[in-house]
Design a protein around this motif. Structure first.
Motif, PDB file in Angstrom:
ATOM      1  N   ALA A   1     -28.423  18.472 -44.321  1.00 51.27           N
ATOM      2  CA  ALA A   1     -28.670  18.788 -42.601  1.00 51.27           C
ATOM      3  C   ALA A   1     -26.961  17.868 -42.622  1.00 51.27           C
ATOM      4  CB  ALA A   1     -29.551  18.712 -41.764  1.00 51.27           C
ATOM      5  N   ILE A   2     -26.732  16.687 -42.729  1.00 48.21           N
ATOM      6  CA  ILE A   2     -25.202  15.967 -42.105  1.00 48.21           C
ATOM      7  C   ILE A   2     -24.500  17.032 -43.295  1.00 48.21           C
ATOM      8  CG2 ILE A   2     -24.562  14.460 -42.200  1.00 48.21           C
ATOM      9  CD1 ILE A   2     -26.981  12.792 -42.224  1.00 48.21           C
ATOM     10  N   VAL A   3     -24.107  17.412 -44.210  1.00 53.18           N
ATOM     11  CA  VAL A   3     -23.170  18.495 -45.044  1.00 53.18           C
ATOM     12  C   VAL A   3     -22.791  19.516 -44.394  1.00 53.18           C
ATOM     13  CG1 VAL A   3     -22.410  19.279 -47.118  1.00 53.18           C
ATOM     14  CG2 VAL A   3     -23.663  16.829 -47.111  1.00 53.18           C
ATOM     15  N   LEU A   4     -23.990  19.771 -43.745  1.00 55.80           N
ATOM     16  CA  LEU A   4     -23.591  21.364 -43.159  1.00 55.80           C
ATOM     17  C   LEU A   4     -24.045  21.884 -42.001  1.00 55.80           C
ATOM     18  CD1 LEU A   4     -26.310  23.567 -45.685  1.00 55.80           C
ATOM     19  CD2 LEU A   4     -23.633  23.235 -46.175  1.00 55.80           C
ATOM     20  N   ASP A   5     -24.115  20.131 -41.311  1.00 53.81           N
ATOM     21  CA  ASP A   5     -24.331  20.075 -39.563  1.00 53.81           C
ATOM     22  C   ASP A   5     -25.358  21.187 -39.632  1.00 53.81           C
ATOM     23  OD1 ASP A   5     -21.520  21.169 -36.965  1.00 53.81           O
ATOM     24  OD2 ASP A   5     -23.454  19.419 -37.453  1.00 53.81           O
ATOM     25  N   LYS A   6     -25.805  21.110 -39.655  1.00 58.30           N
ATOM     26  CA  LYS A   6     -27.566  21.707 -39.095  1.00 58.30           C
ATOM     27  C   LYS A   6     -28.696  20.758 -39.254  1.00 58.30           C
ATOM     28  CE  LYS A   6     -26.359  26.026 -42.080  1.00 58.30           C
ATOM     29  NZ  LYS A   6     -25.928  26.493 -40.770  1.00 58.30           N
ATOM     30  N   LYS A   7     -29.291  21.816 -38.327  1.00 61.39           N
ATOM     31  CA  LYS A   7     -31.141  20.244 -38.502  1.00 61.39           C
ATOM     32  C   LYS A   7     -31.256  20.672 -39.404  1.00 61.39           C
ATOM     33  CE  LYS A   7     -31.504  21.163 -33.610  1.00 61.39           C
ATOM     34  NZ  LYS A   7     -32.047  21.937 -32.408  1.00 61.39           N
ATOM     35  N   PRO A   8     -32.349  19.143 -39.869  1.00 60.29           N
ATOM     36  CA  PRO A   8     -33.289  19.563 -41.120  1.00 60.29           C
ATOM     37  C   PRO A   8     -34.504  20.240 -41.363  1.00 60.29           C
ATOM     38  CG  PRO A   8     -33.051  17.260 -40.330  1.00 60.29           C
ATOM     39  CD  PRO A   8     -32.439  18.110 -39.530  1.00 60.29           C
TER      40      PRO A   8
ATOM     41  N   ARG B   1     -34.704  23.545 -44.398  1.00 62.35           N
ATOM     42  CA  ARG B   1     -35.652  23.454 -45.050  1.00 62.35           C
ATOM     43  C   ARG B   1     -36.141  25.033 -45.352  1.00 62.35           C
ATOM     44  NH1 ARG B   1     -39.640  19.495 -45.914  1.00 62.35           N
ATOM     45  NH2 ARG B   1     -38.721  17.403 -45.011  1.00 62.35           N
ATOM     46  N   VAL B   2     -35.863  25.802 -43.907  1.00 63.91           N
ATOM     47  CA  VAL B   2     -36.216  26.910 -43.461  1.00 63.91           C
ATOM     48  C   VAL B   2     -35.553  28.154 -44.739  1.00 63.91           C
ATOM     49  CG1 VAL B   2     -36.330  28.969 -41.928  1.00 63.91           C
ATOM     50  CG2 VAL B   2     -36.979  27.312 -40.745  1.00 63.91           C
ATOM     51  N   ILE B   3     -34.446  27.723 -44.215  1.00 62.69           N
ATOM     52  CA  ILE B   3     -33.473  27.720 -44.904  1.00 62.69           C
ATOM     53  C   ILE B   3     -33.418  28.230 -46.368  1.00 62.69           C
ATOM     54  CG2 ILE B   3     -30.544  27.632 -46.148  1.00 62.69           C
ATOM     55  CD1 ILE B   3     -29.771  27.209 -43.226  1.00 62.69           C
ATOM     56  N   PHE B   4     -34.286  26.665 -47.113  1.00 66.27           N
ATOM     57  CA  PHE B   4     -34.412  26.708 -48.374  1.00 66.27           C
ATOM     58  C   PHE B   4     -35.344  27.576 -49.076  1.00 66.27           C
ATOM     59  CE2 PHE B   4     -34.760  24.663 -52.695  1.00 66.27           C
ATOM     60  CZ  PHE B   4     -35.266  24.885 -52.942  1.00 66.27           C
ATOM     61  N   HIS B   5     -36.557  27.408 -48.274  1.00 68.71           N
ATOM     62  CA  HIS B   5     -37.399  28.520 -48.318  1.00 68.71           C
ATOM     63  C   HIS B   5     -37.100  30.117 -49.065  1.00 68.71           C
ATOM     64  CE1 HIS B   5     -40.698  25.271 -49.323  1.00 68.71           C
ATOM     65  NE2 HIS B   5     -40.104  25.059 -47.900  1.00 68.71           N
ATOM     66  N   ARG B   6     -36.292  30.312 -47.773  1.00 67.20           N
ATOM     67  CA  ARG B   6     -35.886  32.111 -47.679  1.00 67.20           C
ATOM     68  C   ARG B   6     -34.776  31.736 -49.144  1.00 67.20           C
ATOM     69  NH1 ARG B   6     -34.698  32.363 -41.024  1.00 67.20           N
ATOM     70  NH2 ARG B   6     -36.895  32.400 -40.970  1.00 67.20           N
ATOM     71  N   ALA B   7     -34.053  31.040 -49.474  1.00 71.27           N
ATOM     72  CA  ALA B   7     -33.837  31.463 -49.833  1.00 71.27           C
ATOM     73  C   ALA B   7     -33.293  31.467 -51.490  1.00 71.27           C
ATOM     74  CB  ALA B   7     -31.875  30.887 -50.383  1.00 71.27           C
ATOM     75  N   MET B   8     -34.845  30.686 -51.674  1.00 70.48           N
ATOM     76  CA  MET B   8     -35.971  31.212 -52.914  1.00 70.48           C
ATOM     77  C   MET B   8     -36.524  32.148 -52.768  1.00 70.48           C
ATOM     78  SD  MET B   8     -35.866  27.993 -54.624  1.00 70.48           S
ATOM     79  CE  MET B   8     -36.785  27.537 -55.485  1.00 70.48           C
ATOM     80  N   LYS B   9     -36.869  32.426 -52.472  1.00 71.14           N
ATOM     81  CA  LYS B   9     -37.490  33.610 -52.029  1.00 71.14           C
ATOM     82  C   LYS B   9     -36.537  34.621 -51.917  1.00 71.14           C
ATOM     83  CE  LYS B   9     -40.864  36.381 -49.357  1.00 71.14           C
ATOM     84  NZ  LYS B   9     -42.420  36.360 -49.649  1.00 71.14           N
ATOM     85  N   VAL B  10     -35.054  34.882 -51.803  1.00 78.99           N
ATOM     86  CA  VAL B  10     -34.462  36.235 -52.053  1.00 78.99           C
ATOM     87  C   VAL B  10     -34.192  35.889 -53.489  1.00 78.99           C
ATOM     88  CG1 VAL B  10     -32.519  36.839 -51.545  1.00 78.99           C
ATOM     89  CG2 VAL B  10     -33.176  36.227 -49.205  1.00 78.99           C
ATOM     90  N   LEU B  11     -34.327  35.073 -54.192  1.00 80.17           N
ATOM     91  CA  LEU B  11     -33.470  34.455 -55.804  1.00 80.17           C
ATOM     92  C   LEU B  11     -34.949  35.240 -56.186  1.00 80.17           C
ATOM     93  CD1 LEU B  11     -30.975  33.413 -56.440  1.00 80.17           C
ATOM     94  CD2 LEU B  11     -32.561  30.727 -56.718  1.00 80.17           C
ATOM     95  N   ASP B  12     -36.564  34.941 -56.203  1.00 82.58           N
ATOM     96  CA  ASP B  12     -37.285  34.730 -56.809  1.00 82.58           C
ATOM     97  C   ASP B  12     -37.622  36.642 -56.960  1.00 82.58           C
ATOM     98  OD1 ASP B  12     -40.275  34.745 -56.513  1.00 82.58           O
ATOM     99  OD2 ASP B  12     -39.211  34.719 -57.886  1.00 82.58           O
TER     100      ASP B  12
END
Lengths: 198, 407
Positions: free
Chosen positions: A163-170, A174-185
């Motif tokens: 979150a700090i690296v990308l200047d987003k909220k934690p 988390r939401v982005i990560f789970h969505r990305a995993m879903k897309v990757l899958d």
């Protein structure tokens, strides 16, 4: 615990004027930052330049007495911005495939050790190939998804740090990560014959 | 591939990826160069205790927490630190702050702390008088600024000044009742001098302001003169007391009274001129739709004129008392004249606003006014008579009204 160690080093640097404290911070993160930028840049030399610059920028932050609550995340953030600046300055487009076209000497730490460990070398080549495939899949993702995935799964940063690296909220991370995993899958299921070396 | 399998795979990739290491020679050279740079740019002097504390806070407390706590925590800390005889950066930095600045509440809180810690009433009054002087300086700063928020800040600063002047006036009553004649006289003299200066400077400030901005400043000016007259009253009451002799001389008292009378006379002259101007414009010939409005305005002007006459007569009486050395009746005369002029000012300001509003809402009238003033005198003779009567009151009428001072 990691952050506490970093904060202590910063404290020694600021109050005791202990330059070795900054050296210890350098030692803790030099490899991670180097790897992080190497995967994004076209050459070893570019990665070395950007890595050096990242630590110089960190020192500037310390000199300007800006509050640093997370050294690791800040370093990643600086490095990420420097990579963007690198491509902006050279008018190049970021090519994910190009960024992971390793050659053996790029990854050498100790040539003699590598040459003497054939299995290790073979494994490394395979892992790089897998990584390239993953990256190829990941490159089809949106930039945010890609960044979060790589930082989480390859660089092993916490959601807080990402979150700090990308200047987003934690929570957003988390939401982005789970969505990305879903897309990757989904992408993986579309290509079931991908020869991943698990 | 399931998520679990993907994660497992990524784990193995991560392990392999960690085999990627930078060249040892490059790391060594880069590290040495970086630390040389760090050594050369490190400040030579050791950190002060305050800076060390700040470094600890920066290292251990998230920045957003520091920002949240900074405001009230520093205000409270400054109060306690000042009480213990010390000072911190925020307290000294707040001394120069202006209304609207984020440090301004600390400045006010510091002043309140000093007042609380001052036990003697006369000393407290003197200290509060000094702070009133600060409010004047703040007003001058705001009046000279070109900030977008100038009207609001000016109103706020003038309001603060007026309130503080009313406060010192009340404190003066307390000092008169509980302190020695000497202490009360000394405090009253200081307050009189300060409030006279404030009233004069407010008059100068008003010259550079718009009509809207002048309203709040006028109220503060009234409060300053009022407070000065009250202080002068205490001086007059105590001047013959044994332990207060010498604190203020007869000449100083005379000068103070003369200054106040002159200030009120100038105000009367200025307002009279303004009132006549208003009356003149209202009778230049207007369309009937707005004539009633201007008749009301003229009625107000008539009351204003008689009130001005009352104030003038009262000042003449004060001068006569001064010449006869009957000082004890003078404060009441001055206060009556002051109140009368304050009422006139308010009525005039209200009339101006009504006039402005009528010109804006009735554009046809504006054209008719121009034409009527030159070629078409007012057609309705009765109205004209009424207008004449109301704008030119007879001396008899005025005298009758003088004997009954307006409320």
């Amino acid at each position: 615990m990691d952050n506490l160690i970093d904060q202590f080093q910063l404290y020694r640097l600021r109050t005791k004027r202990d330059e070795d404290a900054f050296g210890r911070i350098y030692d803790r993160y030099i490899e991670r930052i180097y790897r992080f930028v190497l995967l994004k840049l076209p050459s070893k030399e570019a990665a070395q330049d950007v890595t050096s610059e990242a630590f110089l920028r960190l020192w500037q932050y310390v000199q300007e007495e800006k509050g640093i609550t997370n050294v690791r995340a800040l370093l990643y953030r600086i490095a990420r911005n420097l990579v963007v600046d690198y491509y902006r300055a050279s008018s190049r487009t970021i090519s994910i495939e190009q960024s992971v076209t390793f050659s053996l000497d790029v990854t050498s730490y100790d040539n003699e050790d590598r040459l003497s460990d054939q299995n290790k070398g073979k494994r490394l080549i395979e892992a790089k190939a897998d990584l390239a495939l993953i990256v190829e899949r990941v490159s089809r993702l949106k930039e945010d998804y890609r960044d979060v995935l790589m930082l989480r799964l390859v660089d092993d940063l916490s959601f807080q740090d990402i979150a700090i690296v990308l200047d987003k909220k934690p929570g957003t991370v988390r939401v982005i990560f789970h969505r990305a995993m879903k897309v990757l899958d989904n992408l993986a299921q579309q290509n079931p014959d991908t020869p991943f070396h698990v | 591939m399931s998520n679990r399998e993907l994660r497992k795979f990524m784990g193995s990739v991560r392990q392999a990826e960690r085999m990627i290491k930078p060249d040892a020679a490059w790391v060594k050279a880069d590290r040495a160069a970086l630390l040389t740079h760090v050594r050369e740019t490190l400040p030579a002097s050791a950190l002060s205790f305050r800076a060390r504390m700040r470094a600890i806070i920066q290292s251990s407390v998230p920045s957003y927490v520091v920002q949240v706590l900074r405001g009230p925590a520093f205000a409270i800390l400054s109060i306690f630190t000042l009480a213990l005889g010390g000072s911190i950066a925020s307290v000294s930095a707040s001394e120069q702050s202006m209304p609207g600045d984020w440090l301004y509440p600390i400045k006010i809180a510091t002043e309140q702390t000093r007042l609380v810690l001052t036990s003697d009433k006369a000393d407290k009054l003197r200290l509060k008088t000094d702070f009133v002087g600060r409010r004047l300086e703040e007003m001058k700063g705001v009046a000279a600024s070109t900030n977008d928020k100038k009207p609001e800040r000016l109103k706020e600063a003038a309001g603060a000044l007026r309130r503080d002047l009313d406060t010192v006036k009340q404190q003066l009553t307390g000092v008169k009742e509980s302190s020695s004649f000497k202490d009360a006289s000394e405090a009253a003299k200081y307050l009189d001098q300060k409030s006279t200066t404030i009233a004069a400077e407010l008059g100068q400030i008003k010259q550079s302001l718009t009509d809207d901005e002048k309203d709040s400043v006028s109220e503060a000016q009234f409060a300053a003169v009022n407070t000065g007259v009250k202080a002068m009253e205490v001086l007059i009451e105590n001047k013959d007391q044994p332990d207060s002799r010498g604190i203020v001389t007869d000449q100083e008292l005379t000068d103070s009274i003369t200054t106040k009378v002159a200030s009120l006379e100038a105000d009367i002259a200025e307002t009279s001129e303004k009132i006549n101007f208003d009356v003149a414009s209202s009778t230049s010939g207007v369309a009937s739709t707005t004539q009633a409005l201007f008749l009301a305005d003229e009625t107000q002007s008539a009351t204003a004129t008689s009130t001005i006459l009352f104030a003038n007569m009262t000042l003449l009486e004060a001068k006569a008392l001064l010449e006869n050395n009957q000082l004890d009746q003078i404060p009441d005369k001055l206060l009556a004249a002051l109140q009368a002029m304050n009422d006139v000012d308010k009525a005039t300001q209200a009339a101006d606003k009504v006039t402005q509003a009528s010109l804006i809402t009735d554009p046809m009238t504006m054209g008719a006014t121009t034409t009527a003033s030159t070629t078409q005198p007012i057609s309705d003779g009765s109205q004209d008579t009424t207008a004449t009567t109301s704008t030119q009151p007879s001396q008899q009428d005025s005298a009758a009204q003088v004997s009954e001072p307006p409320q």
